[in-house]
Write a protein that holds these residues in place. Structure first.
Motif, PDB file in Angstrom:
ATOM      1  N   LYS B 102     -47.001  62.325  14.179  1.00 17.25           N
ATOM      2  CA  LYS B 102     -46.919  62.644  12.541  1.00 17.25           C
ATOM      3  C   LYS B 102     -46.085  61.402  11.723  1.00 17.25           C
ATOM      4  O   LYS B 102     -46.103  61.609  10.733  1.00 17.25           O
ATOM      5  CB  LYS B 102     -46.161  64.053  12.384  1.00 17.25           C
ATOM      6  N   CYS B 103     -45.556  60.707  12.473  1.00 13.34           N
ATOM      7  CA  CYS B 103     -44.676  59.494  11.656  1.00 13.34           C
ATOM      8  C   CYS B 103     -45.616  58.333  11.198  1.00 13.34           C
ATOM      9  O   CYS B 103     -46.318  57.647  12.261  1.00 13.34           O
ATOM     10  CB  CYS B 103     -43.511  59.066  12.780  1.00 13.34           C
ATOM     11  N   HIS B 104     -45.674  57.990  10.047  1.00 14.70           N
ATOM     12  CA  HIS B 104     -46.061  57.085   9.335  1.00 14.70           C
ATOM     13  C   HIS B 104     -45.956  55.711  10.211  1.00 14.70           C
ATOM     14  O   HIS B 104     -46.743  54.823   9.876  1.00 14.70           O
ATOM     15  CB  HIS B 104     -45.854  56.911   8.001  1.00 14.70           C
ATOM     16  N   TYR B 105     -44.658  55.518  10.694  1.00 13.68           N
ATOM     17  CA  TYR B 105     -44.287  54.160  11.685  1.00 13.68           C
ATOM     18  C   TYR B 105     -45.153  54.081  12.780  1.00 13.68           C
ATOM     19  O   TYR B 105     -45.622  53.056  13.162  1.00 13.68           O
ATOM     20  CB  TYR B 105     -42.828  53.901  11.529  1.00 13.68           C
ATOM     21  N   PRO B 116     -41.671  60.131  16.667  1.00  9.63           N
ATOM     22  CA  PRO B 116     -40.487  60.656  16.409  1.00  9.63           C
ATOM     23  C   PRO B 116     -39.709  61.352  17.794  1.00  9.63           C
ATOM     24  O   PRO B 116     -38.186  61.096  17.932  1.00  9.63           O
ATOM     25  CB  PRO B 116     -40.608  62.085  15.406  1.00  9.63           C
ATOM     26  N   ARG B 119     -38.008  58.403  19.537  1.00  7.39           N
ATOM     27  CA  ARG B 119     -36.976  57.929  18.495  1.00  7.39           C
ATOM     28  C   ARG B 119     -35.646  58.781  18.942  1.00  7.39           C
ATOM     29  O   ARG B 119     -34.653  58.364  19.086  1.00  7.39           O
ATOM     30  CB  ARG B 119     -37.206  57.873  17.132  1.00  7.39           C
ATOM     31  N   CYS B 162     -37.092  54.098  10.966  1.00 10.24           N
ATOM     32  CA  CYS B 162     -37.291  55.302  10.544  1.00 10.24           C
ATOM     33  C   CYS B 162     -36.871  55.413   8.949  1.00 10.24           C
ATOM     34  O   CYS B 162     -35.765  54.917   8.764  1.00 10.24           O
ATOM     35  CB  CYS B 162     -36.299  56.238  11.519  1.00 10.24           C
ATOM     36  N   SER B 163     -37.635  55.888   8.211  1.00  7.49           N
ATOM     37  CA  SER B 163     -37.081  56.014   6.679  1.00  7.49           C
ATOM     38  C   SER B 163     -36.654  57.492   6.477  1.00  7.49           C
ATOM     39  O   SER B 163     -36.484  57.637   5.175  1.00  7.49           O
ATOM     40  CB  SER B 163     -38.021  55.837   5.817  1.00  7.49           C
ATOM     41  N   GLU B 164     -36.252  57.971   7.430  1.00  8.24           N
ATOM     42  CA  GLU B 164     -35.624  59.462   7.196  1.00  8.24           C
ATOM     43  C   GLU B 164     -36.189  60.197   6.370  1.00  8.24           C
ATOM     44  O   GLU B 164     -35.705  61.053   5.362  1.00  8.24           O
ATOM     45  CB  GLU B 164     -34.024  59.180   6.704  1.00  8.24           C
ATOM     46  N   CYS B 165     -37.665  60.292   6.462  1.00  9.02           N
ATOM     47  CA  CYS B 165     -38.345  61.113   5.563  1.00  9.02           C
ATOM     48  C   CYS B 165     -38.831  62.264   5.960  1.00  9.02           C
ATOM     49  O   CYS B 165     -39.343  63.238   5.151  1.00  9.02           O
ATOM     50  CB  CYS B 165     -39.906  60.182   5.404  1.00  9.02           C
ATOM     51  N   ARG B 166     -38.565  62.794   7.027  1.00  8.30           N
ATOM     52  CA  ARG B 166     -38.442  64.247   7.502  1.00  8.30           C
ATOM     53  C   ARG B 166     -40.062  64.569   7.733  1.00  8.30           C
ATOM     54  O   ARG B 166     -40.294  65.870   7.737  1.00  8.30           O
ATOM     55  CB  ARG B 166     -37.850  65.146   6.558  1.00  8.30           C
ATOM     56  N   ARG B 167     -40.872  63.976   7.772  1.00  6.90           N
ATOM     57  CA  ARG B 167     -42.363  64.500   7.984  1.00  6.90           C
ATOM     58  C   ARG B 167     -42.599  64.963   9.281  1.00  6.90           C
ATOM     59  O   ARG B 167     -43.109  66.341   9.375  1.00  6.90           O
ATOM     60  CB  ARG B 167     -43.423  63.442   7.743  1.00  6.90           C
ATOM     61  N   CYS B 168     -41.962  64.267  10.253  1.00  3.25           N
ATOM     62  CA  CYS B 168     -41.857  65.019  11.543  1.00  3.25           C
ATOM     63  C   CYS B 168     -41.620  66.300  11.606  1.00  3.25           C
ATOM     64  O   CYS B 168     -42.074  67.171  12.421  1.00  3.25           O
ATOM     65  CB  CYS B 168     -41.225  63.993  12.525  1.00  3.25           C
ATOM     66  N   THR B 178     -35.668  64.762  12.941  1.00  4.42           N
ATOM     67  CA  THR B 178     -35.452  63.375  13.325  1.00  4.42           C
ATOM     68  C   THR B 178     -34.705  62.461  12.171  1.00  4.42           C
ATOM     69  O   THR B 178     -33.760  61.898  12.727  1.00  4.42           O
ATOM     70  CB  THR B 178     -36.715  62.970  13.950  1.00  4.42           C
ATOM     71  N   ALA B 179     -34.883  63.071  11.034  1.00 10.52           N
ATOM     72  CA  ALA B 179     -34.304  62.180  10.088  1.00 10.52           C
ATOM     73  C   ALA B 179     -32.690  62.351  10.369  1.00 10.52           C
ATOM     74  O   ALA B 179     -31.774  61.569   9.854  1.00 10.52           O
ATOM     75  CB  ALA B 179     -34.580  62.686   8.774  1.00 10.52           C
TER      76      ALA B 179
HETATM   77  S1  SF4 Z   1     -38.138  61.296   9.681  1.00  8.89           S
HETATM   78 FE1  SF4 Z   1     -39.645  61.502  11.459  1.00  8.89          FE
HETATM   79  S2  SF4 Z   1     -41.794  60.919  10.224  1.00  8.89           S
HETATM   80 FE2  SF4 Z   1     -40.192  60.130   9.032  1.00  8.89          FE
HETATM   81  S3  SF4 Z   1     -39.750  57.869   9.679  1.00  8.89           S
HETATM   82 FE3  SF4 Z   1     -38.132  59.137  10.836  1.00  8.89          FE
HETATM   83  S4  SF4 Z   1     -39.365  59.736  12.706  1.00  8.89           S
HETATM   84 FE4  SF4 Z   1     -40.679  58.975  10.981  1.00  8.89          FE
END
Ligand code: SF4
Ligand code: SF4
Lengths: 181, 539
Positions: B102-105, B116, B119, B162-168, B178-179
């Motif tokens: 689910k992580c864009h990276y 995630p 990570r 990780c952009s701390e985006c919370r999608r995961c 994971t953010a």
């Molecule tokens: S918060 Fe989750 S989905 Fe977003 S960049 Fe970090 S690991 Fe990836």
């Protein structure tokens, strides 16, 4: 049966092998994901790779290969691999060459007469042309990335403000540069 | 001929099928283009951070303090006691894999360590070793490993991917975020002086001068004065803003990116026009501040203390000026800090009033405690009550789609207001596919301080899932404008679009509003805020 007809008949088998080999350039966990996730928006890399290879093979099997069409089908997949830092340039752009071995393997004993072998050489010439095209696109993509790095927003703004005497920043080292390269 | 390499030798390099090994056994490979430069020690010193030193991610030796392992272990322990969430996140993951793709990276880079779950395992493996009995006894079998320099490098490399985006977190059955783990991990890295410069220097500037670039108050004012002239040329109206006005009704704070970087500057002009309109029509008294001149809070990407420090400045200024409440501009993480952390950090802001829109009477219940209202909520409320004169046809050259910025979307739950505003000021709006928007939105790929130049490959791959969805609506509907409510988006998307979908341009929401907004007494407009001819006004 002519070589072209043979290839046409085995097209889906060749495509499958080619796709699998390209996908296997990724680490195993990633390869699994690229194969299994069918949603185009959840898996843009798998989707672009599949679509590109399909269209490229179609183009190779046409009586006349249209170089413009080849470029447009190569672009999406090369564009992606050009920014995937795990790949060396040859790994990123060299996937078209995979076809040579795959075709020899698939045709195997069918390559038993001089005519077919001659046709195969001509056909491989097309694969070479396509590969060259892939490397050109790769270079264009890399140049685009370097260009963006050079134009980095912050520097442009920072310098403009600095010239106008509008910045009071935490002082940097004498050169204003980072030691990193 | 015999000197030439055989084709298999050449292709060996090409036929790269990586080894099948467990992730712990694959050493970290720090690749150019995937990381940001090390923090300038001067910036870290300005913030009083510990263990500041020169180092280079590419070097073998990172010049760590001698007792670095001890510092890290202590820091880990302290925080496990302090942040219950982190302790829970360390323990409860069942490795079901629902978050993995689910992580864009991960999707974009193809690097499994960007899943995630892996990570988080980076930290969890050390947690098991240091803090659990099973880990201590069984080691690798129990998924535990000792902290050493290679593990530390791996932490650093992937915590800054990780952009701390919370999608995961949206997909995790246990709600593991994971953010939060990344935030925690970066905080630990800061104990060893291992920040990146794209974060540390803006934080230092913001702490000292009030905004990321270190723009001084007079320069901030100069920029807005410059916009006043531009707007007057286009509309014939002088929108002169108020600065640092004591006793104003509302303090307006926006990211400084809107003031100094295109295309955010057009959104900034939009705010100024909106406030002028509301002042003339309804007497609304809004002030800007040249001290709280930054809504963005890169402290959020550094440590809880730093986030708190930078956030407090906005409230201190609101208190000093004696305003009723704060209106916030189109920023991303500013809103995450406000919604998730502010209240327990610097709140409750009891000296301010519960925000009420004086023009419509709407009470912003969601901002009851933080006293800070989002400009899109505010604008949507005005439109809903018919308080704005709008001519959407001025935006008829645009086919617009909307990117839900991670923070206002997943960090705040704002999905409908921006869409309502766009539909009110533009005649052509097309959403991207459902699994790429709203709570499922894909990050721009440059969030959480990663929008530097040197990590362009990371940004391009991380932004691929977003760009791919934009490309889809571009091809299907002819979309040519990507709207967003975040200054990092506005800085990052022009690059992302130029690489993946060059036909699509980038705008803030309020720029679209201002183009449609009919100011009292304005002259016939010939161009939009960018100086381009309006539809029907082309030569
Ligand atoms: S918060 Fe989750 S989905 Fe977003 S960049 Fe970090 S690991 Fe990836
Ligand atoms: S979805 Fe949640 S429980 Fe499952 S692997 Fe990811 S973090 Fe662990």
């Amino acid at each position: 049966m002519s070589l072209e007809k043979l290839l046409e008949k085995r097209k889906s088998e060749i495509l499958k092998k080619w796709y699998n080999q390209v996908v296997d350039t990724y680490p195993p966990e990633t390869a699994l994901f690229l194969r299994e996730q069918k949603d185009a928006f959840s898996n843009p890399v798998g989707k672009a790779t599949r679509d590109s290879l399909h269209a490229l093979l179609g183009e190779l099997l046409k009586p006349e290969m249209d170089s413009e069409a080849v470029r447009s089908h190569l672009d999406p997949v090369v564009r992606i691999r050009a920014v995937q830092a795990m790949f060396t340039p040859s790994q990123a752009a060299g996937f078209v060459y995979f076809l040579k071995d795959i075709i020899r393997e698939v045709l195997g004993r069918d390559l038993d007469n001089a005519d077919r072998l001659n046709r195969l050489l001509a056909f491989e010439r097309r694969i070479d042309d396509m590969s060259m095209s892939a490397f050109n696109i790769y270079m264009k993509c890399r140049e685009a990335v370097f260009q963006m790095k050079a134009n980095q927003e912050k520097n442009k703004i920072y310098k403009a403000f600095l010239r106008a005497g509008l910045v009071e920043e935490i002082p940097r080292d004498e050169t204003g540069n980072h030691k990193d390269a | 001929m015999s000197d030439l390499p055989k084709s298999e030798e050449i292709l060996k390099d090409v036929e790269h099928a990586p080894p099948k090994k467990g992730w712990m056994n694959i050493p970290v490979d720090i690749r150019k283009g995937m990381y940001c430069y090390a923090a300038n020690p001067k910036s870290l010193n300005a913030l009083g951070f510990p263990n500041v030193h020169e180092w280079n991610p590419k070097d073998e030796d990172w010049n760590l303090p001698e007792n670095w392992q001890e510092i890290l272990h202590k820091g880990f322990k302290e925080r496990l006691d302090r942040f219950r969430s982190v302790k829970v996140f360390m323990d409860i993951c069942v490795r079901c894999g629902a978050c993995a793709d689910k992580c864009h990276y991960f999707i974009g880079t193809g690097d499994p360590k960007n899943m995630p779950v892996l990570r988080a395992e980076l930290l969890r493996s050390v947690y098991r070793n240091d803090f659990t009995l099973a880990g201590k006894l069984l080691g690798k079998i129990a998924g535990a490993r000792k902290m050493d320099e290679d593990v530390l490098k791996e932490w650093w490399y992937y915590l800054f991917q990780c952009s701390e985006c919370r999608r995961c977190s949206v997909f995790c059955p246990y709600g593991i975020d994971t953010a939060e783990i990344t935030i925690f991990g970066r905080e630990l890295l800061n104990l060893l002086g291992l920040n990146i410069d794209w974060i540390a220097t803006p934080v230092a500037n913001c702490y000292r001068t009030g905004n990321h670039l270190g723009i001084q108050p007079h320069a901030f004012k100069d920029m807005l004065d410059f916009f006043v002239e531009d707007i007057e040329d286009i509309t014939g109206i002088n929108v002169e803003p108020q600065f640092n006005k004591k006793g104003a009704d509302i303090l307006f704070i926006t990211p400084s990116g809107d003031v100094f970087a295109d295309p955010g500057t057009y959104t900034c002009m939009g705010y100024m026009m909106l406030f002028k309109y509301l002042k003339d029509k309804y007497g609304l008294d809004v002030t800007w501040s040249t001290y709280a001149s930054e809504g963005g809070n890169f402290g959020f990407f550094t440590s809880h203390e730093t986030m708190k420090r930078l956030n407090s400045k906005m409230y201190a200024e609101a208190k000093r000026l004696g305003v009723k409440w704060i209106l916030g501009g189109e920023c991303g993480h500013m809103w995450r800090v406000i919604n998730q952390y502010m209240d327990t950090m610097n709140g409750p802001a009891d000296f301010l009033e519960e925000p009420v829109n004086p023009i419509t009477g709407t009470r912003f219940e969601n901002a009851k405690s933080t006293k800070m209202v989002h400009i899109s909520e505010f604008t949507a409320d005005l439109i809903k009550h018919g308080k704005l004169d709008l001519d959407p046809s001025r935006n008829d050259d645009l086919k617009v789609t909307f990117h839900d910025s991670c923070n206002p979307a997943r960090g705040m739950g704002m999905f409908d207001e921006p869409r309502y505003v766009i539909r009110s000021v533009c005649n052509q709006f097309y959403d991207m596919p459902r699994n790429t928007i709203r709570e499922n939105t894909f990050c721009c790929g440059s969030g959480s301080g990663l929008n530097a130049g040197e990590d362009m490959e990371l940004r391009m791959t991380g932004g691929l899932p977003r760009a791919n969805a934009v490309k889809f609506v571009h091809e299907k509907h002819g979309v040519n404008m990507l709207a967003c409510v975040c200054a990092i988006d506005r800085a990052a998307f022009p690059d992302l679009m130029s690489y993946w979908v060059p036909e699509v341009d980038v705008t803030g929401l309020t720029e679209l509003v201002a183009n449609a907004l009919i100011l009292p007494g304005e002259k016939q407009r010939e161009t939009n805020l960018r100086g381009e001819p309006l539809p029907g006004m082309e030569e």
